[in-house]
Enzyme design. Structure first.
Site, PDB file in Angstrom:
ATOM      1  N   ALA A  68     -58.384 112.359 -16.949  1.00  0.00           N
ATOM      2  CA  ALA A  68     -57.361 111.580 -16.236  1.00  0.00           C
ATOM      3  C   ALA A  68     -56.084 111.630 -17.084  1.00  0.00           C
ATOM      4  O   ALA A  68     -55.500 110.594 -17.429  1.00  0.00           O
ATOM      5  CB  ALA A  68     -57.815 110.154 -15.960  1.00  0.00           C
TER       6      ALA A  68
ATOM      7  N   SER B 122     -51.806 104.817 -20.157  1.00  0.00           N
ATOM      8  CA  SER B 122     -53.264 104.741 -20.209  1.00  0.00           C
ATOM      9  C   SER B 122     -53.828 105.239 -18.887  1.00  0.00           C
ATOM     10  O   SER B 122     -53.234 105.001 -17.828  1.00  0.00           O
ATOM     11  CB  SER B 122     -53.694 103.285 -20.437  1.00  0.00           C
ATOM     12  OG  SER B 122     -55.071 103.140 -20.131  1.00  0.00           O
TER      13      SER B 122
ATOM     14  N   HIS C 259     -51.546 111.730 -23.419  1.00  0.00           N
ATOM     15  CA  HIS C 259     -52.440 112.799 -23.868  1.00  0.00           C
ATOM     16  C   HIS C 259     -51.628 114.061 -24.192  1.00  0.00           C
ATOM     17  O   HIS C 259     -51.906 114.760 -25.167  1.00  0.00           O
ATOM     18  CB  HIS C 259     -53.445 113.160 -22.773  1.00  0.00           C
ATOM     19  CG  HIS C 259     -54.406 112.065 -22.404  1.00  0.00           C
ATOM     20  ND1 HIS C 259     -54.400 111.434 -21.181  1.00  0.00           N
ATOM     21  CD2 HIS C 259     -55.416 111.496 -23.113  1.00  0.00           C
ATOM     22  CE1 HIS C 259     -55.368 110.540 -21.138  1.00  0.00           C
ATOM     23  NE2 HIS C 259     -55.997 110.546 -22.290  1.00  0.00           N
TER      24      HIS C 259
ATOM     25  N   LEU D 215     -47.362 106.658 -26.812  1.00  0.00           N
ATOM     26  CA  LEU D 215     -46.306 106.976 -25.849  1.00  0.00           C
ATOM     27  C   LEU D 215     -46.267 105.863 -24.804  1.00  0.00           C
ATOM     28  O   LEU D 215     -47.316 105.446 -24.294  1.00  0.00           O
ATOM     29  CB  LEU D 215     -46.586 108.322 -25.179  1.00  0.00           C
ATOM     30  CG  LEU D 215     -45.378 108.890 -24.440  1.00  0.00           C
ATOM     31  CD1 LEU D 215     -44.354 109.442 -25.421  1.00  0.00           C
ATOM     32  CD2 LEU D 215     -45.792 109.978 -23.453  1.00  0.00           C
TER      33      LEU D 215
HETATM   34  P1  AMP Z   1     -58.722 108.645 -23.692  1.00  0.00           P
HETATM   35  O1  AMP Z   1     -58.734 109.774 -22.708  1.00  0.00           O
HETATM   36  O2  AMP Z   1     -58.206 107.366 -23.142  1.00  0.00           O
HETATM   37  O3  AMP Z   1     -60.032 108.514 -24.439  1.00  0.00           O
HETATM   38  O4  AMP Z   1     -57.650 109.066 -24.792  1.00  0.00           O
HETATM   39  C1  AMP Z   1     -57.759 110.292 -25.476  1.00  0.00           C
HETATM   40  C2  AMP Z   1     -56.854 110.233 -26.687  1.00  0.00           C
HETATM   41  O5  AMP Z   1     -55.506 110.044 -26.249  1.00  0.00           O
HETATM   42  C3  AMP Z   1     -57.190 109.072 -27.609  1.00  0.00           C
HETATM   43  O6  AMP Z   1     -57.068 109.509 -28.953  1.00  0.00           O
HETATM   44  C4  AMP Z   1     -56.155 108.053 -27.242  1.00  0.00           C
HETATM   45  O7  AMP Z   1     -55.850 107.161 -28.289  1.00  0.00           O
HETATM   46  C5  AMP Z   1     -54.967 108.931 -26.928  1.00  0.00           C
HETATM   47  N1  AMP Z   1     -54.002 108.233 -26.082  1.00  0.00           N
HETATM   48  C6  AMP Z   1     -54.263 107.560 -24.938  1.00  0.00           C
HETATM   49  N2  AMP Z   1     -53.133 106.989 -24.458  1.00  0.00           N
HETATM   50  C7  AMP Z   1     -52.152 107.300 -25.326  1.00  0.00           C
HETATM   51  C8  AMP Z   1     -50.742 107.009 -25.395  1.00  0.00           C
HETATM   52  N3  AMP Z   1     -50.135 106.244 -24.485  1.00  0.00           N
HETATM   53  N4  AMP Z   1     -50.030 107.494 -26.431  1.00  0.00           N
HETATM   54  C9  AMP Z   1     -50.652 108.246 -27.393  1.00  0.00           C
HETATM   55  N5  AMP Z   1     -51.961 108.555 -27.379  1.00  0.00           N
HETATM   56  C10 AMP Z   1     -52.700 108.097 -26.362  1.00  0.00           C
END
Ligand code: AMP
Length: 284
Positions: free
Chosen positions: A37, A190, A42, A181
């Site tokens: 997603a 998110s 990301h 970000l």
């Molecule tokens: P997730 O898919 O939510 O597990 O996130 C994958 C990676 O992206 C993790 O290391 C998160 O901390 C990072 N991540 C998610 N949202 C953000 C954001 N807004 N800014 C920077 N990194 C992010």
């Protein structure tokens, strides 16, 4: 180094065969684990990975063992084709999309437990979550054996838990955090933001505003207890219910902080309707 289009792998063995070729040519390999997603947050990690390495592997795996029984595993957003298009556009070399049965074969029985760091904050509200995260990330690091792996500061406790597990277990990989970000109004990007309806989306940026205000107040020598109490009241008035935690912690150990001497972090988790939002900011 010449770059072929995005390669796609669903099992570790063929991915490792590809990686062996890259390594022979001396490439520095960077891994960016995700749950898909994908959004611009990301992609900021992918961009950083491109800048720091020669070859980038992004994994997409909605890891069942890090979701509690009443959490959103089954409704977590999944959009593989859109994700792959974004990864290709970002210049990622390989997408690793393991299957649950491949990651957790029959009689799977090993878990990584990081003590202490995982007890408070999200760990207190999501029993087993960080054990699931530490276990799957350890597996991904062993499968890919990258030189460097990137994680967002958005999930600050997760970043510290992974750093600690990697250090404690002598995993030969460097871990770097990437700043959060945000949308123009401050809301941290998110995957779960897509659950927010228009009303909740309009309220959501208050979370970052409250964190930023507390961090500023602390930097100016303000009293932590009073700032946190005001913050909780502001969040309640904006419709956050429940506020699971809003706290100031040491940025390395997550120990509670009363007066800020060492680097500190203000962290929060709160629900808007059915959506759980987390965020954090640095003090100073
Ligand atoms: P997730 O898919 O939510 O597990 O996130 C994958 C990676 O992206 C993790 O290391 C998160 O901390 C990072 N991540 C998610 N949202 C953000 C954001 N807004 N800014 C920077 N990194 C992010």
């Amino acid at each position: 180094m010449s770059h072929a289009p995005l390669a796609r792998f669903t099992a570790a063995a063929p991915l490792r065969a590809e990686l062996a070729g890259w390594r022979r040519s001396g490439a520095r390999v960077v891994l960016v684990p995700t749950m898909g997603a994908l959004h611009a947050g990301h992609l900021a990690l992918m961009e950083r990975a491109k800048a720091l390495g020669d070859r980038v592997v992004a994994s997409i795996f909605v890891n069942p063992t890090q979701f509690g029984p009443n959490e959103d595993f089954s409704r977590y957003p999944r959009d593989t084709e859109a994700d792959l298009a974004l990864l290709a556009g970002a210049g990622v070399d390989a997408a690793y999309l393991p299957e649950v049965a491949g990651m957790y074969p029959e009689h799977f029985s090993t878990r990584i437990e990081v003590e202490g760091l995982t007890e408070g904050l999200c760990g207190a509200y999501r029993p087993g979550h960080f054990s699931g995260v530490a276990t799957v990330v350890t597996k991904l690091l062993n499968q890919v054996q990258p030189d460097l792996a990137l994680f967002g500061e958005k999930d600050f406790q997760q970043l510290l838990v992974i750093r600690r597990a990697v250090r404690d277990l002598d995993l030969p990989v460097e871990i770097q955090g990437v700043p959060t970000l945000r949308e123009a109004d401050g809301l941290a990007l998110s995957s779960r933001n897509r659950y927010l309806d228009a009303d909740a989306r309009a309220r959501a940026p208050r979370l970052h505003a409250v964190l930023a205000r507390i961090a500023e107040g602390l930097s100016a020598g303000g009293d932590a207890a009073r700032l946190l109490e005001e913050g909780r009241a502001t969040l309640a008035a904006a419709g956050f219910d429940p506020v699971q935690y809003l706290d100031v912690r040491d940025a390395e150990t997550l120990a509670p902080v009363e007066r800020v001497a060492r680097p500190a972090r203000v962290l929060a988790a709160a629900y808007l309707g059915r959506t759980r939002l987390i965020d954090n900011v640095a003090v100073g």
